[in-house]
Design a protein around this motif. Structure first.
Motif, PDB file in Angstrom:
ATOM      1  N   ASP A  84       0.829  -1.207   0.000  1.00 24.30           N
ATOM      2  CA  ASP A  84       0.000   0.000   0.000  1.00 24.30           C
ATOM      3  C   ASP A  84       0.859   1.251   0.000  1.00 24.30           C
ATOM      4  O   ASP A  84       1.999   1.233   0.437  1.00 24.30           O
ATOM      5  N   THR A  85       0.231   2.341  -0.436  1.00 22.95           N
ATOM      6  CA  THR A  85       0.927   3.622  -0.383  1.00 22.95           C
ATOM      7  C   THR A  85       1.062   4.064   1.071  1.00 22.95           C
ATOM      8  O   THR A  85       0.079   4.087   1.820  1.00 22.95           O
ATOM      9  N   ASP A  94       4.462   9.304  -4.676  1.00 17.31           N
ATOM     10  CA  ASP A  94       3.978   8.345  -3.685  1.00 17.31           C
ATOM     11  C   ASP A  94       5.089   7.361  -3.382  1.00 17.31           C
ATOM     12  O   ASP A  94       5.889   7.026  -4.262  1.00 17.31           O
ATOM     13  N   ARG A 137       5.340   3.470  -1.674  1.00 19.15           N
ATOM     14  CA  ARG A 137       4.568   2.343  -1.135  1.00 19.15           C
ATOM     15  C   ARG A 137       5.401   1.522  -0.163  1.00 19.15           C
ATOM     16  O   ARG A 137       6.632   1.623  -0.148  1.00 19.15           O
TER      17      ARG A 137
END
Lengths: 323, 511
Positions: free
Chosen positions: B255-256, B280, B282
């Protein structure tokens, strides 16, 4: 009284009061630009004032008094140098110690030698630096405007006062136009640069400290041999600290030192002259407030008006090679 | 074989119990660039300081141009034709270039006499060696690269035929370093001898003719640069095989964890340092930010760490928005699972006057596990420090030792241990191996990869492009406060270098 006359008198006393400040601040300039902070200007001045008055009284010679004052001041400088340069001790502690030792020992020695409650006996004319009249001062006295300026303001000061004012351009010249000055300024900023250039940091700093001692000695001698006719206990009355403040205010530059000292001198002269006089609108100002005025203004000026005063970068730090 | 410029025979030097140089022999041929490599503390700087007369050897001889010389102080070294460019410049910052060059070589008691001569000599040196610099510029206002040039000019002005450079590239940008190398080549063609001290092996390979390796106070080998390799030199330096390539599996991002949107940061003068940056990161990936120093990386890092306020934009940490334009502060971010290894460990990472154990909990000292009532639980703190010292091989292994007494690499390990052992969600690291030895670099790189493999999101900022390429799963290149492009680690150095120089490609720039 004539406004012009008042101005002349105020300026005249400003010059007198500023003289020891200028000498002491220039003394501080030499040592602090070399990276040795000196809070002991006060003590050196006081010690010099005492030695000068004592010797001048005993030998009935102002010149011998001056030399004695300079000698004692230089010796005290060397003590400060030994503690802070050679032994790498705290420069503040060493300076404070000198102030205390001198404040106490001048009174003890004075009482032991002269039995006048810590004073030295009043000096005769031979033991004092009298005032000098500049050439033609009397002839020109009655010339409008220029006469009072020349005869009343510029003429009639002690030799040491003229010397103090001459020391301002002289100090500038030494610091900015000679090899010694270049190295002295360098050692206060980055002693490593001086060391790697093959110059002794220690010896350079000692020489700066000796310059400081000489100038402080003249300042002290001025107090007891010219401004007064003898030594009284604690006669420097904080002038060494005011000189330090002036030095910071001047951002460690010779020309600025002159103006800062004249300003502080003026405040003092103003306070002395007007301490019992009523002012329009305000009325009579308490004497105590007038006397405190120079100090209050010093705080205000130092706190707000000088901008950023950057001290010599290596100031206060003893030089140690890496490791 | 041409004649020798420098010959050292059996140089030995101790500082108290530290035996810095052990009977060292060294031969440097005239007109060559001779590299000296070794880890921090191997004795390189001590040896060069002896050659420059800064310290005296306890034993041993120094021969310059075949003649035995007694170099008691820098004056004697200067007289023997030796000049030195120190790691920390020996310049007076509020002096002009000319004043700095004249200092100690003024010719006469009065400055005016020497100034004209110095100017003329300076012009000649500038012409002969392409070392342009304005003699009336004030040192403090010059960039580091030019300050270094002044140091070189200082040495040449004093007639140096042998120039010693102590870690000259540590403070330089890659472009400035390239320029320095060109200057050194020029000096060599003019017949000067250059001794080049570094711990960066790439530089050795790039410009030296011969290289000598020091380890723990001993000279362990001398090689012709053309006949050796980075791998061999690294092994000689550390005394064991060193993995210069980091082995790592492919990333398996989750997930980020950290999301940055349109972040704009201005410095105290109001200049925009970070300009609308978005990216972003992750879980389980390392995103590297490459770029020449001063292109906004530092400000970006500090803003995400809560040390600096943003002008606009948002940062989301593990799904929660952080008020980066207002109230965000480092302690709040730490509570939310962010750990930060600052770029400048001396400035922001450690209190050098504190002991190792105190620095090991710095910023986490409010944690109940370090407290006993109102006081710090010194036993718990000591025990934890000892555990970290063991796990990170921090040397010397003494938690009571003042942090200033640790080497750069060990200081960095103290910071890394503190931040990594908090088990953060997001780890942001600036310049993880600046001023760190080869051996420690290997260790630090391995730990960073381990953090990734444990599922942390790692943001890595480094000016060492090799490091970025070795560690990152994705590379963002920053130029002038913007993200100039994104590349994979497989991209060529030239391709990334173009982005670093500001040649932007539209397509893959910031989302």
């Amino acid at each position: 009284m004539d406004v012009f006359q008042v101005f002349i008198e105020l300026a005249q006393s400003t010059i007198r009061v500023s003289t020891p400040l200028i000498l002491a601040a220039l003394a501080g300039l030499f040592t602090e630009r070399a990276g040795v902070f000196d809070i002991g200007l006060e003590g050196k001045m006081l010690g010099a004032a005492f030695a000068a008055a004592s010797v001048a009284y005993i030998l009935q010679s102002a010149t011998m008094g001056l030399l004695a004052g300079v000698l004692v001041s230089v010796l005290l400088s060397l003590v400060h140098g030994y503690a802070s340069i050679t032994q790498r001790g705290s420069q503040i502690v060493s300076g404070v110690a000198i102030n205390f030792i001198v404040a106490g020992s001048t009174v003890i020695l004075g009482e032991a030698w002269f039995r006048q409650g810590g004073r030295t006996p009043a000096l005769s004319a031979d033991g004092r630096f009298g005032t000098l009249a500049l050439p033609f001062a009397e002839t020109l006295r009655d010339v409008p405007v220029l006469g009072p300026l020349y005869s009343g303001l510029l003429s009639g000061h002690s030799l040491l006062t003229y010397l103090a004012f001459l020391m301002v351009p002289a100090s500038w010249w030494v610091l900015y136009r000679t090899r010694f000055g270049l190295r002295l300024r360098a050692v206060g900023e980055n002693p490593g640069a001086v060391d790697t250039a093959g110059i002794s940091v220690i010896w350079l700093r000692y020489r700066a400290v000796i310059c400081c001692g000489v100038l402080c000695g003249v300042a002290g001698a001025y107090l007891s041999l010219a401004a007064n006719g003898g030594f009284t206990k604690g006669m420097t009355a904080g002038k060494g600290y005011i000189a330090l403040a002036a030095l910071i205010f001047a951002k460690w530059r010779p020309a600025n030192v002159l103006f800062a000292c004249l300003l502080f001198g003026f405040l003092d002269a103003f306070a002395i002259r007007y301490q019992s006089q009523a002012f329009p609108l305000i009325g009579k100002v308490p004497v105590q407030l007038m006397q405190a005025l120079p100090y209050i203004l010093t705080i205000i000026l130092l706190a707000g008006f000088i901008g950023k005063a950057v001290p010599p970068k290596a100031g206060g730090i003893a030089y140690v090679k890496e490791r | 074989m041409s004649e020798l410029a420098i010959e050292l025979k059996g140089i030995d030097k101790s500082f108290g119990v530290v035996h810095a140089n052990r009977t060292i022999d060294l031969k440097v041929r005239k007109g060559t660039i001779h590299g000296i490599v070794g880890e921090n503390g191997a004795g390189k700087s001590t040896l060069m300081s002896i050659l420059y007369g800064f310290y005296q050897a306890d034993r041993g001889d120094i021969l310059i141009d075949g003649r035995k010389r007694d170099i008691r102080d820098p004056n004697a070294a200067i007289a023997a034709g030796i000049g030195m460019v120190h790691q920390h410049f020996m310049l007076v910052e509020n002096f002009t270039v000319l004043e700095n060059i004249m200092l100690g070589a003024e010719e006469s008691q009065f400055l005016n006499a020497g100034i004209a001569k110095a100017r003329a000599e300076l012009r000649r040196l500038e012409r002969d060696y392409a070392l342009e610099v304005d003699p009336d510029a004030v040192i403090g206002e010059l960039p580091v690269g030019l300050q270094q040039r002044v140091e070189i000019l200082k040495a040449l002005y004093r007639g140096a035929d042998i120039l010693i450079l102590d870690e000259p590239t540590g403070v330089l940008t890659p472009a400035e370093a390239d320029h320095l190398f060109r200057i050194l080549e020029q000096l060599k063609t003019e017949g000067k001898t250059v001794v080049f001290i570094t711990h960066k092996l790439r530089e050795i390979m790039a410009i030296t003719d011969e290289v000598s390796v020091m380890r723990r106070g001993k000279m362990v080998a001398t090689r012709r640069t053309a006949e050796t390799s980075v791998e061999e030199l690294a092994e000689l330096m550390v005394g064991r095989r060193v993995l210069l390539r980091v082995d790592k599996k492919d990333a398996t991002p989750g997930d980020t964890k950290l999301s940055v949107r349109d972040l704009t940061v201005r410095d105290s003068r109001g200049v925009t340092m970070v300009d609308g940056v978005s990216f972003d990161i992750r879980a389980g990936e390392i995103v590297g930010i490459a770029g020449v120093a001063g292109n906004g990386q530092s400000e970006l890092l500090e803003t995400i760490a809560g040390m600096r306020r943003a002008a606009s934009g948002t940062v989301t940490l593990s799904g929660r928005t952080i008020d980066v334009c207002g109230a965000a502060d480092p302690s709040e971010l730490r509570r939310r699972g962010l750990a930060h290894v600052p770029e400048d460990r001396h400035h922001a990472g450690l209190v050098l006057q504190f002991t190792e154990s105190e620095n090991a909990i710095l910023g986490y000292h409010g944690d109940p596990k370090y407290r006993s009532g109102l006081l710090l639980d010194t036993q718990a703190i000591r025990a934890e420090a000892e555990a970290k010292i063991a796990a990170y091989d921090i040397r010397p292994p003494d938690p009571r030792l003042k942090t200033a007494n640790f080497s750069g690499g060990n200081q960095q390990k103290i910071v890394l241990a503190r931040e990594m052992e908090r088990d953060p969600q997001v780890l942001i690291i600036g310049q993880p191996t600046r001023g760190v030895d080869v051996g420690a670099i290997e260790f630090i790189h391995r730990r960073i990869i381990e953090m990734r493999d444990q599922g942390k999101a790692v943001l890595l900022v480094s000016v060492e492009l090799d490091e970025i390429r070795a560690l990152s799963d994705r590379i963002l290149v920053m130029f002038a406060g913007r993200i100039a492009g994104e590349r994979t680690p497989a991209a060529s150095e030239g391709e990334i270098g173009l982005l670093m120089a500001g040649v932007e490609d539209g397509g893959e720039a910031a989302q």
